[in-house]
Scaffold this motif. Structure first.
Motif, mmCIF file in Angstrom:
data_model
loop_
_atom_site.group_PDB
_atom_site.id
_atom_site.type_symbol
_atom_site.label_atom_id
_atom_site.label_comp_id
_atom_site.label_asym_id
_atom_site.label_seq_id
_atom_site.Cartn_x
_atom_site.Cartn_y
_atom_site.Cartn_z
ATOM 1 N N ASP A 146 0.843 -1.211 0.000
ATOM 2 C CA ASP A 146 0.000 0.000 0.000
ATOM 3 C C ASP A 146 0.874 1.255 0.000
ATOM 4 O OD1 ASP A 146 -2.392 -1.362 -0.047
ATOM 5 O OD2 ASP A 146 -2.715 -1.257 2.120
ATOM 6 N N GLU A 147 1.916 1.238 0.830
ATOM 7 C CA GLU A 147 2.849 2.372 0.833
ATOM 8 C C GLU A 147 3.554 2.476 -0.514
ATOM 9 O OE1 GLU A 147 4.145 2.626 5.541
ATOM 10 O OE2 GLU A 147 5.123 1.153 4.245
ATOM 11 N N GLY A 148 3.941 1.342 -1.085
ATOM 12 C CA GLY A 148 4.608 1.352 -2.380
ATOM 13 C C GLY A 148 3.752 1.984 -3.463
ATOM 14 N N ARG A 149 2.461 1.648 -3.487
ATOM 15 C CA ARG A 149 1.573 2.231 -4.496
ATOM 16 C C ARG A 149 1.439 3.735 -4.298
ATOM 17 N NH1 ARG A 149 -0.945 -2.719 -3.597
ATOM 18 N NH2 ARG A 149 -2.366 -1.858 -2.024
ATOM 19 N N SER A 150 1.369 4.160 -3.051
ATOM 20 C CA SER A 150 1.283 5.601 -2.780
ATOM 21 C C SER A 150 2.557 6.312 -3.228
ATOM 22 C CB SER A 150 1.053 5.829 -1.284
ATOM 23 O OG SER A 150 1.106 7.200 -0.956
ATOM 24 N N ILE A 151 3.691 5.715 -2.955
ATOM 25 C CA ILE A 151 4.976 6.300 -3.353
ATOM 26 C C ILE A 151 5.079 6.389 -4.875
ATOM 27 C CG2 ILE A 151 7.470 5.888 -3.363
ATOM 28 C CD1 ILE A 151 7.026 4.562 -0.564
ATOM 29 N N ALA A 152 4.699 5.310 -5.566
ATOM 30 C CA ALA A 152 4.755 5.303 -7.030
ATOM 31 C C ALA A 152 3.807 6.348 -7.617
ATOM 32 C CB ALA A 152 4.413 3.914 -7.563
ATOM 33 N N ALA A 153 2.639 6.514 -7.004
ATOM 34 C CA ALA A 153 1.670 7.500 -7.494
ATOM 35 C C ALA A 153 2.184 8.916 -7.353
ATOM 36 C CB ALA A 153 0.345 7.347 -6.750
ATOM 37 N N ARG A 154 3.151 9.134 -6.461
ATOM 38 C CA ARG A 154 3.749 10.455 -6.281
ATOM 39 C C ARG A 154 4.970 10.650 -7.156
ATOM 40 N NH1 ARG A 154 3.304 9.353 -0.068
ATOM 41 N NH2 ARG A 154 5.192 10.598 0.199
ATOM 42 N N GLY A 155 5.209 9.737 -8.086
ATOM 43 C CA GLY A 155 6.246 9.950 -9.086
ATOM 44 C C GLY A 155 7.600 9.358 -8.769
ATOM 45 N N HIS A 156 7.690 8.548 -7.723
ATOM 46 C CA HIS A 156 8.950 7.887 -7.403
ATOM 47 C C HIS A 156 9.060 6.575 -8.191
ATOM 48 C CE1 HIS A 156 9.752 10.683 -4.060
ATOM 49 N NE2 HIS A 156 8.444 10.662 -3.889
ATOM 50 N N GLY A 157 10.291 6.058 -8.303
ATOM 51 C CA GLY A 157 10.537 4.896 -9.123
ATOM 52 C C GLY A 157 10.766 3.636 -8.307
ATOM 53 N N PHE A 158 10.554 2.490 -8.964
ATOM 54 C CA PHE A 158 10.781 1.195 -8.336
ATOM 55 C C PHE A 158 11.555 0.289 -9.274
ATOM 56 C CE2 PHE A 158 7.590 2.689 -5.488
ATOM 57 C CZ PHE A 158 7.775 1.968 -4.310
ATOM 58 N N ALA A 159 12.313 -0.618 -8.682
ATOM 59 C CA ALA A 159 13.005 -1.667 -9.425
ATOM 60 C C ALA A 159 12.887 -2.957 -8.642
ATOM 61 C CB ALA A 159 14.472 -1.310 -9.630
ATOM 62 N N CYS A 160 12.950 -4.064 -9.350
ATOM 63 C CA CYS A 160 12.903 -5.383 -8.733
ATOM 64 C C CYS A 160 14.323 -5.807 -8.362
ATOM 65 C CB CYS A 160 12.275 -6.384 -9.690
ATOM 66 S SG CYS A 160 12.128 -8.041 -9.004
ATOM 67 N N HIS A 161 14.550 -6.025 -7.077
ATOM 68 C CA HIS A 161 15.871 -6.435 -6.578
ATOM 69 C C HIS A 161 15.870 -7.951 -6.351
ATOM 70 C CE1 HIS A 161 19.783 -5.891 -5.024
ATOM 71 N NE2 HIS A 161 19.508 -5.621 -3.755
ATOM 72 N N SER A 162 15.450 -8.694 -7.404
ATOM 73 C CA SER A 162 15.202 -10.134 -7.377
ATOM 74 C C SER A 162 14.013 -10.426 -6.463
ATOM 75 C CB SER A 162 16.443 -10.941 -6.987
ATOM 76 O OG SER A 162 16.716 -10.859 -5.599
ATOM 77 N N ARG A 163 13.747 -11.693 -6.187
ATOM 78 C CA ARG A 163 12.637 -12.014 -5.289
ATOM 79 C C ARG A 163 13.095 -12.101 -3.842
ATOM 80 N NH1 ARG A 163 9.186 -16.631 -3.402
ATOM 81 N NH2 ARG A 163 7.182 -15.588 -3.081
ATOM 82 N N GLU A 187 5.006 -10.433 -8.677
ATOM 83 C CA GLU A 187 4.764 -9.848 -7.363
ATOM 84 C C GLU A 187 4.919 -8.324 -7.389
ATOM 85 O OE1 GLU A 187 5.994 -13.576 -4.428
ATOM 86 O OE2 GLU A 187 7.505 -12.072 -4.959
ATOM 87 N N MET A 188 5.923 -7.844 -8.079
ATOM 88 C CA MET A 188 6.111 -6.399 -8.178
ATOM 89 C C MET A 188 4.926 -5.748 -8.883
ATOM 90 S SD MET A 188 9.086 -5.371 -6.802
ATOM 91 C CE MET A 188 9.445 -3.808 -7.578
ATOM 92 N N ARG A 189 4.482 -6.324 -9.969
ATOM 93 C CA ARG A 189 3.377 -5.733 -10.727
ATOM 94 C C ARG A 189 2.085 -5.775 -9.939
ATOM 95 N NH1 ARG A 189 5.950 -8.958 -15.708
ATOM 96 N NH2 ARG A 189 7.488 -7.375 -16.284
ATOM 97 N N ALA A 190 1.841 -6.885 -9.238
ATOM 98 C CA ALA A 190 0.638 -6.976 -8.418
ATOM 99 C C ALA A 190 0.712 -6.005 -7.236
ATOM 100 C CB ALA A 190 0.461 -8.409 -7.912
ATOM 101 N N GLY A 191 1.896 -5.878 -6.639
ATOM 102 C CA GLY A 191 2.045 -5.010 -5.479
ATOM 103 C C GLY A 191 1.925 -3.537 -5.806
ATOM 104 N N LEU A 192 2.489 -3.134 -6.945
ATOM 105 C CA LEU A 192 2.538 -1.715 -7.299
ATOM 106 C C LEU A 192 1.439 -1.296 -8.270
ATOM 107 C CD1 LEU A 192 6.391 -1.317 -7.798
ATOM 108 C CD2 LEU A 192 5.035 -0.494 -5.864
ATOM 109 N N GLY A 193 0.863 -2.262 -8.978
ATOM 110 C CA GLY A 193 -0.142 -1.920 -9.970
ATOM 111 C C GLY A 193 0.427 -1.221 -11.186
#
Length: 235
Positions: A146-163, A187-193
């Motif tokens: 939930d925090e990750g989606r909020s962070i991404a919606a504010r324009g921050h970036g994400f990367a997958c650091h393996s599983r 998992e990343m796509r489901a978590g972040l949308g």
């Protein structure tokens, strides 16, 4: 730290780095892991200085920073926060936003779903190093999706650091690669949308160290691989 694995010799790697630097092809990256609150003022001073020198690298302008078409007169800066620790959200995120920067959160995709009661033991077992001074009286030490989606919606970036915070080798079997790449991507796509396009191994293995892994990263839809010395285009 694990053994540094390169697809070629050290001299070949060094020559490639020199060619890239000579051509002005570089990303300016500053790395963080845990960001405890007792260092907050250090971070504020650091980013106050950066704000006078750099322009933020964001998900929207990352491609131009990578391919050499960057047009801003000031160089870009990419603050990378590894592991997805809760203090990255509580401490570092407000500092980044205070000074106009976008964070890049490199998260092992299984970590946010670990139940709080075992997050500390999971971290210890997977080389996810928490601060020596534990600042959380409750059990949760990891960001939530939930925090990750909020962070991404504010324009921050994400990367997958393996599983699982995994260190790639040339011999890593395919069933492990599938879990660390395809399961992680899902998992990343489901978590972040949103799509997951950037990947990074523990200790930063490059493309070429394991060609089977490279092919699987492409199949999973990753476009870039971050390693110790370079960012490589996968697709």
């Amino acid at each position: 730290m694990g053994e540094l694995l390169l697809p070629g010799s050290f001299d070949e790697t060094l020559a490639a780095l020199v060619r890239g630097l000579s051509a002005g092809r570089m990303l300016r990256v500053v790395n963080f892991h845990a960001t405890p609150s007792y260092r907050r003022e250090e971070y504020r001073k650091q980013f106050a200085a950066y704000a006078g020198l750099f322009t933020p690298i964001t998900p929207d302008n990352f491609a131009s920073a990578f391919d050499g078409t960057w047009s801003d007169p000031r160089p870009g800066l990419m603050p990378v926060l590894f592991e997805g620790f809760r203090d990255n959200v509580d401490v570092m995120l407000p500092v980044l936003e205070e000074f106009g920067f976008k964070g890049w959160f490199f998260v092992p995709s299984a970590f946010p779903a670990v139940v709080p009661a075992i997050q500390r033991s999971y971290a210890k077992a997977h080389k996810l190093h928490l601060p020596k001074r534990d600042e959380y009286p409750d059990e949760r030490v990891v960001m939530t999706w939930d925090e990750g989606r909020s962070i991404a919606a504010r324009g921050h970036g994400f990367a997958c650091h393996s599983r699982s915070h995994f260190e790639l080798t040339p011999e890593t079997p395919d069933h492990v690669l599938w879990d660390e790449i395809h399961t992680a991507a899902n998992e990343m796509r489901a978590g972040l949308g949103q799509p997951a396009e950037i990947f990074c191994w523990l200790h930063g293995a490059e493309a070429g160290v394991n060609p089977r892994a490279d092919a699987m990263l492409r199949e999973a839809g990753f476009r870039y691989l971050f390693s110790n010395f370079k960012v490589q285009r996968l697709a």
